[in-house]
Design a protein around this motif. Structure first.
Motif, PDB file in Angstrom:
ATOM      1  N   VAL A  73       0.834  -1.205   0.000  1.00 24.25           N
ATOM      2  CA  VAL A  73       0.000   0.000   0.000  1.00 24.25           C
ATOM      3  C   VAL A  73       0.872   1.260   0.000  1.00 24.25           C
ATOM      4  N   ASP A  74       1.698   1.403   1.041  1.00 25.91           N
ATOM      5  CA  ASP A  74       2.475   2.636   1.188  1.00 25.91           C
ATOM      6  C   ASP A  74       3.506   2.804   0.070  1.00 25.91           C
ATOM      7  N   PHE A  75       4.318   1.775  -0.185  1.00 26.15           N
ATOM      8  CA  PHE A  75       5.358   1.899  -1.211  1.00 26.15           C
ATOM      9  C   PHE A  75       4.774   1.873  -2.615  1.00 26.15           C
ATOM     10  N   ARG A  76       3.973   0.863  -2.903  1.00 25.45           N
ATOM     11  CA  ARG A  76       3.455   0.738  -4.279  1.00 25.45           C
ATOM     12  C   ARG A  76       2.552   1.893  -4.680  1.00 25.45           C
ATOM     13  N   GLY A  77       1.969   2.579  -3.726  1.00 26.04           N
ATOM     14  CA  GLY A  77       1.110   3.718  -4.043  1.00 26.04           C
ATOM     15  C   GLY A  77       1.847   5.045  -4.033  1.00 26.04           C
ATOM     16  N   SER A  78       3.173   4.995  -3.984  1.00 23.97           N
ATOM     17  CA  SER A  78       3.939   6.226  -3.820  1.00 23.97           C
ATOM     18  C   SER A  78       4.741   6.611  -5.063  1.00 23.97           C
TER      19      SER A  78
END
Length: 98
Positions: free
Chosen positions: A64-69
């Motif tokens: 969530v955090d990395f892939r959405g950044s």
């Protein structure tokens, strides 16, 4: 803590360029929430095969955090051109250690 294991097949002849791109991408990972570190391993028997072992605080920190950044977009811009096929990714947890 979890370990992301990404098996990455790259285009033949691009090994050194791929490794240099991963080294450049260290900062993108380092700025990511929940990121704890990574290692890149190259197969001896199959030199176009790599395994990226990344440590994250949780699966969500990666998915969530990395892939959405923007950090993920930077990572893919740097290394994506060398992929022969999409990476195969799984998440593991340590159950036995020495």
């Amino acid at each position: 803590m979890i370990t992301e294991i990404a098996q990455i097949e790259i285009k033949p002849g691009s090994e050194k360029d791929f490794e240099a791109a991963v080294a450049k991408a260290r900062d993108a990972f380092g700025r990511s929430k929940g990121f704890l570190g990574f290692e890149l391993h190259r197969s001896i028997e199959k030199p176009q095969r790599y395994r990226l072992l990344a440590k994250w605080q949780s699966v969500e920190a990666h998915t969530v955090d990395f892939r959405g950044s923007d950090n993920f977009a930077e990572w893919r811009t740097l290394v994506g051109p060398y992929f022969a096929s999409p990476p195969e990714v799984e998440h593991t947890e340590t159950v036995v250690t020495t």
